[in-house]
Design a protein around this motif. Structure first.
Motif, PDB file in Angstrom:
ATOM      1  N   ARG A 119      17.869   3.792 -19.787  1.00 56.63           N
ATOM      2  CA  ARG A 119      18.966   4.674 -20.199  1.00 56.63           C
ATOM      3  C   ARG A 119      19.619   5.376 -19.016  1.00 56.63           C
ATOM      4  NH1 ARG A 119      19.072   6.087 -25.712  1.00 56.63           N
ATOM      5  NH2 ARG A 119      17.370   5.150 -26.919  1.00 56.63           N
ATOM      6  N   ASP A 120      18.817   5.673 -17.997  1.00 64.55           N
ATOM      7  CA  ASP A 120      19.340   6.436 -16.854  1.00 64.55           C
ATOM      8  C   ASP A 120      19.796   5.542 -15.707  1.00 64.55           C
ATOM      9  OD1 ASP A 120      18.799   8.845 -18.167  1.00 64.55           O
ATOM     10  OD2 ASP A 120      16.729   8.879 -17.430  1.00 64.55           O
ATOM     11  N   SER A 147      14.799   1.514 -23.910  1.00 65.37           N
ATOM     12  CA  SER A 147      14.552   2.935 -23.676  1.00 65.37           C
ATOM     13  C   SER A 147      14.230   3.213 -22.213  1.00 65.37           C
ATOM     14  CB  SER A 147      13.383   3.411 -24.559  1.00 65.37           C
ATOM     15  OG  SER A 147      12.211   2.648 -24.288  1.00 65.37           O
ATOM     16  N   VAL A 167      20.588  -1.937 -28.764  1.00 63.51           N
ATOM     17  CA  VAL A 167      19.958  -0.620 -28.852  1.00 63.51           C
ATOM     18  C   VAL A 167      19.567  -0.302 -30.297  1.00 63.51           C
ATOM     19  CG1 VAL A 167      20.349   1.868 -28.613  1.00 63.51           C
ATOM     20  CG2 VAL A 167      21.066   0.302 -26.792  1.00 63.51           C
ATOM     21  N   THR A 181      27.620   2.401 -18.040  1.00 59.89           N
ATOM     22  CA  THR A 181      26.429   3.233 -18.225  1.00 59.89           C
ATOM     23  C   THR A 181      25.971   3.119 -19.672  1.00 59.89           C
ATOM     24  OG1 THR A 181      27.709   5.181 -18.846  1.00 59.89           O
ATOM     25  CG2 THR A 181      27.266   4.855 -16.493  1.00 59.89           C
ATOM     26  N   HIS A 182      24.824   3.718 -19.950  1.00 59.46           N
ATOM     27  CA  HIS A 182      24.280   3.679 -21.305  1.00 59.46           C
ATOM     28  C   HIS A 182      25.275   4.262 -22.314  1.00 59.46           C
ATOM     29  CE1 HIS A 182      21.371   4.121 -24.570  1.00 59.46           C
ATOM     30  NE2 HIS A 182      21.698   5.414 -24.651  1.00 59.46           N
ATOM     31  N   ASP A 183      25.801   5.442 -22.007  1.00 57.58           N
ATOM     32  CA  ASP A 183      26.720   6.086 -22.948  1.00 57.58           C
ATOM     33  C   ASP A 183      28.009   5.284 -23.099  1.00 57.58           C
ATOM     34  OD1 ASP A 183      24.922   8.126 -23.387  1.00 57.58           O
ATOM     35  OD2 ASP A 183      25.737   9.398 -21.789  1.00 57.58           O
ATOM     36  N   THR A 240      15.810   0.314 -31.617  1.00 59.36           N
ATOM     37  CA  THR A 240      15.432   1.554 -32.309  1.00 59.36           C
ATOM     38  C   THR A 240      14.779   1.255 -33.648  1.00 59.36           C
ATOM     39  OG1 THR A 240      17.276   2.712 -31.235  1.00 59.36           O
ATOM     40  CG2 THR A 240      16.284   3.748 -33.176  1.00 59.36           C
TER      41      THR A 240
END
Length: 594
Positions: A550-551, A547, A583, A568-570, A587
């Motif tokens: 993410r950026d 977490s 991930v 990237t995260h996405d 979670t």
């Protein structure tokens, strides 16, 4: 302990190396030698004064001569004492300076050793080398040189004086010296073996104390119910050391006892020989000369015995010197360049090309063919399973290790071409294991920047979200953190470590799971502060909690030392591969803990 050091050097080479330790103080040594020679020669005057008193002044009733001779004996005593005080003072100073040079040289060399050396070496072993081994050489180093010159001078001068009085009695006195030499060599060899065993046992005992009596060791012992077994193990090792010390104290005792008996008997032998060599009821030597001779004889045997003892001590000390030289000869596997490159401008671009790395004991490479570029001012996150090589990769940037293959560059310059000072000013590291010294908070923060002002400390602490807490303490920034920072919680220590790194204001920041010890709320606050501090700074984060990254501008996923995914995260989530699995698991764990 297992260390990769050079084999023990041959004794002649080792002795030459020991002598080189005294080279910087050769002028002082010459001064001591002159004092020693002067003292030794002056002390030889007394027996001749005694001969004149007994053969001339007393039998002839010459009170004037008697007064002069008695006064001469007093003057000799005063001169000898004065010489001894000066030589003891100067020789002790020289010895302590040599000890200081050795301690400093060992500490400096160990500071140059890579992280790999300390991961395979017990801390107690290192402490034992510096404290016990060098400490054990103290008497030898501080007194041996003086005693050696003094005793050799006395032996030579005394033997000459004895020969002038009576050559036949001199020969009778020197007959037993070869036996003395043989005993010295025999006992010295025995003591050297004992010394080696004793220092190893000291190291074992030091390691037990360092490990079991630290804060972590006490907590582990108490919570595991092992206090009794730890005490029993310490008692066992202490008993072994006791037995070795007894062996050291009694080695060669019977041999030396025999020598002492012989020495005590020698005056009787001399009287007997003097009587046999006479004729017609008259001795070949006068009473005064005989008393002077036996006085010289006793003066001869004392330094002769000390020379033998010095020989024994030197052989024991050779083992201690060997252990110290073993550390000084350890190869530095991460060495500072002889001609470092000084970059004109530090922007913070990091490139890793073809990186491979293997630990000595590993069956497979920890890293294999890793290629990564982090533009200046951008952020990179490194994720992966435990043992995938995340931390190792991050440690290559500040050169805690050197890669087995490939290169790491900062602004186009290989990190191996940068000076350690430049590299330390360029790369700030916050590791997952926070280390704090037993000092105040302010002192711990200023370890990163000794000249930092109070305002700078406060600014760094605010960014790390620890200032308000520090101000709530009775002593504020003057609070002593305790050994390894145990007066603070894990999260508080982590924030102090972050503040310490921020205080240096490096263009590159490496965070090795720096928020792993923080609760979720504190983590979010600190992460926001880190993000603010990272603006315009190259940031490389080894992530445990996904977490927090993410950026990140780019995320790489390591799998068995190779880059399995990047993006990237996405982008990585859309792939549905390794990263997506990590991930989802992260979670699920977060939900389970709520």
């Amino acid at each position: 302990m297992s260390t990769t050091g050079s084999a023990t050097a041959p004794l002649p080479a080792q002795k030459r190396r020991i002598l080189r330790l005294f080279r910087p103080y050769r002028r002082s040594l010459l001064f001591v030698a002159s004092l020693v020679v002067g003292s030794s020669l002056v002390s030889l005057v007394n027996p001749f004064l005694i001969r004149e008193i007994m053969d001339v002044a007393l039998p002839q009733g010459r009170t004037g001569l008697l007064s002069v001779l008695a006064l001469g004996m007093i003057v000799v005593s005063i001169a000898t004492s004065t010489f001894n005080v000066w030589q003891t003072h100067v020789s002790a100073k020289i010895g302590q300076l040599v000890m200081h040079d050795l301690r400093t040289a060992v500490y400096e060399h160990l500071q140059r050793m890579s992280l790999a050396f300390f991961t395979r070496t017990r801390t107690g072993e290192v402490q034992s080398r510096i404290a016990h081994d060098i400490g054990g050489m103290q008497v030898t180093v501080t007194t041996t040189a003086t005693a050696l010159v003094s005793d050799v001078t006395i032996v030579v001068a005394t033997t000459t004086a004895m020969a002038l009085l009576d050559w036949r009695l001199t020969i009778a006195s020197l007959v037993i010296l070869p036996a003395f030499v043989w005993v010295s060599r025999h006992v010295g060899d025995e003591r050297r073996v004992i010394t080696r065993d004793r220092q190893r046992q000291f190291a074992d005992l030091s390691s037990i104390v360092q490990e079991s009596l630290s804060v972590s060791g006490i907590m582990l012992g108490h919570t595991m119910g092992r206090a009794r077994s730890l005490t029993d193990n310490f008692a066992l090792q202490s008993r072994k050391l006791t037995e070795i010390e007894v062996r050291a104290s009694t080695a060669g005792l019977w041999y030396q006892s025999t020598i002492w008996v012989v020495m005590a008997s020698m005056p009787a032998v001399i009287y007997w020989v003097a009587g046999l060599t006479g004729s017609g009821g008259h001795m070949a030597i006068s009473i005064g000369a005989l008393v002077a001779f036996t006085t010289l004889q006793q003066a001869l045997f004392r330094p002769a015995q000390r020379l033998l003892t010095i020989g024994i001590d030197l052989q024991s000390s050779l083992e201690l010197f060997g252990r110290i030289f073993e550390y000084l000869d350890l190869p530095v596997d991460v060495a500072e360049p002889e001609h470092p490159v000084e970059p004109k401008e530090l922007r913070g671009e990091v490139r890793m090309r073809g990186i491979g790395f293997s630990y000595a004991s590993a069956e497979r490479p920890t890293l294999d063919g890793v290629d990564v570029t982090v533009p200046a001012g951008r952020s990179l996150a490194i994720v992966g399973e435990t043992g995938s090589g995340k931390t190792t990769l991050s440690y290559l940037i500040p050169r805690l290790y050197d890669p087995t293959s490939g290169t790491v560059t900062i602004d186009g310059v290989d990190v191996r071409d940068l000076s350690f000072a430049t590299l330390a000013a360029t790369v700030g590291v916050v590791s997952q294991e926070t280390y704090l010294f037993h000092a105040t908070v302010a002192d711990n923060l200023r370890f990163a920047k000794p000249e930092a002002t109070d305002e700078e400390l406060v600014a760094a602490a605010r960014i790390a979200q620890i200032h308000d807490y520090l101000m709530s303490l009775p002593d504020g920034y003057d609070t002593v953190v305790g050994e390894r920072g145990y007066r603070f919680s894990g999260g508080e220590k982590q924030r102090l470590a972050i503040a310490r790194a921020i205080l240096r204001d490096p263009p590159i920041l490496v965070l090795d799971e720096a928020t792993s010890a923080l609760d979720t709320q504190t983590e979010q606050a600190v992460q926001g502060a880190i993000d603010a501090a990272s603006a315009g700074r190259t940031t490389i984060t080894v992530a445990h909690r996904l977490s927090t990254i993410r950026d990140a501008d780019e995320i790489i996923v390591l799998d068995r030392g190779r880059v399995a995914e990047r993006g990237t995260h996405d982008e990585l989530l859309s792939l549905g591969g390794h990263y997506a699995t990590l991930v989802n698991r992260d979670t699920e764990m977060a939900v389970a803990l709520r």
